[in-house]
Design a protein around this motif. Sequence first.
Motif, PDB file in Angstrom:
ATOM      1  N   THR A 377       0.824  -1.222   0.000  1.00  0.00           N
ATOM      2  CA  THR A 377       0.000   0.000   0.000  1.00  0.00           C
ATOM      3  C   THR A 377       0.858   1.272   0.000  1.00  0.00           C
ATOM      4  N   PHE A 378       1.974   1.213   0.749  1.00  0.00           N
ATOM      5  CA  PHE A 378       2.853   2.391   0.851  1.00  0.00           C
ATOM      6  C   PHE A 378       4.192   2.071   0.185  1.00  0.00           C
ATOM      7  N   GLN A 431      -6.520  -1.649   9.066  1.00  0.00           N
ATOM      8  CA  GLN A 431      -5.988  -0.973   7.873  1.00  0.00           C
ATOM      9  C   GLN A 431      -6.400   0.505   7.850  1.00  0.00           C
ATOM     10  N   LYS A 435      -3.766   3.614   7.890  1.00  0.00           N
ATOM     11  CA  LYS A 435      -3.801   4.706   6.902  1.00  0.00           C
ATOM     12  C   LYS A 435      -3.869   6.065   7.611  1.00  0.00           C
ATOM     13  N   LYS A 444       0.984   8.987   2.234  1.00  0.00           N
ATOM     14  CA  LYS A 444      -0.295   8.567   1.627  1.00  0.00           C
ATOM     15  C   LYS A 444      -0.079   7.245   0.887  1.00  0.00           C
ATOM     16  N   PRO A 445      -1.153   6.458   0.687  1.00  0.00           N
ATOM     17  CA  PRO A 445      -0.988   5.233  -0.105  1.00  0.00           C
ATOM     18  C   PRO A 445      -0.379   5.549  -1.462  1.00  0.00           C
TER      19      PRO A 445
END
Length: 447
Positions: A377-378, A431, A435, A444-445
């Motif tokens: 995700t990151f 999750q 975030k 941010k993702p």
Amino acid sequence: MKKILIPILTVAFILITAKLWAGDMKVGIGRKAITPQGDAWLNGYANPARLKPATGIAHDLWAKALVFEESPTSRVVIVTTDLLGLSHEISVDIAKRLSDKYGIQRSQLLLNSSHTHSAPMVWPAAGMFYYKPDDMQTVYKYTRQLVEDIIAAVDMAMAGLAPMQVWSGHGEADFAFNRRDPKLTIRPVDHDVPVLKIATPGGELKAVLFGYACHNTTLPGDYTEVNGDYAGYAQIELEKMYPGITALFFQGCCGDINPNPRGTVEHAMQHGKSLAESVQKVLTGTLQPVRAPITTRYETVELEFLPFDLQLYQNDMVTGDEYVQRRAKLMLQAYNKGWDVSKYNYPVQCIRFGKDLTILAMAGEVVVDYALWAKQTFKKENLFVGGYSNEVMCYIPTKRILGEGGYEANSSMIYYVLPGPFADNVEERIQGAVKQVMKGVGVKPSK
Ligand SMILES: [Zn+2]
């Protein structure tokens, strides 16, 4: 001409270096042995061999501390411990002591445990129920001393704050193995070895923080000595390779991950050595600078358990298993007293150094899927992911694992004395919280 050129180049180099390290970060390093003095009750296995105190000490256990500081608002304290995990109560106690003493905010303190299954029990622990009052006193006394020792390790780090250069890199080690049903098609692992190198401005190595995501369960339940398992041996190995340094191990998301092979002290030493060699390779390779400012976030998110099942606990009361009965008894007591046992306040933490590195730390026995998800995700962020951080209350499964069932999803809750399993929105809630804290430190993702 040459004679003049050299000093000019040197001055230029110093200026460039000074600019590179413009964050002016200081680092302090501290350590204190937390090896039990006298009797100790080892924690981690429900094994008959563990119904008596430890029979010896294989090597010292440690609380080790790193303080990174640019200013009181731009700092973090990282404490690693060779323990199964810290209880919520002890984590709160340590945070309060450090807040009173140094003004350290909760988000500026990260406590991580290696999850060795051959370390003394920390109060209050679910495993204490079969102890006699004197044995409980032993656990309580060890825990009181542990808090003092952790504070002493941080004191030492605070007192020794000095300008340092910090670098990060990643290696790999391959002895981590997904321990869930071999028939499952998805058996993820995380072989990443994140490394943080701390050196003087002159380049002398002073400390190394390194991680891995694998249960410290190389030693089995019938092993009865105090031992840091593979993580203990890896730290010893690195401190031998680089005399005078402090090597700190932090545990990753290894709720469903075991070492392979396992079962003997030799296996633990072998894994320790291979992990130390992986760290050594990173230290001698190309590393990225890690600079201030340091931004931190710490938040809790409510995790819900499945609705309270009165009938289940009433049935459990008449089953033969003492652990099942004990959980049922405590759940029925809570029900009768009207206590809310429907949720748990779960902590999630982020620490970001400039735009160079983010450490994401999650509480409990987090399964590996969370680390893999976060790294995906990151993916543009240089990310270190820790589990077993701040407090260890139970396993933290994903929706997939809840669906599959088994130990990490359900039956382990009996030993942790919690009204599990979690509701299947657990993954979504965590999750979401991750975030949130990542956004709080400016990440941010990735698209
Ligand atoms: Zn575990």
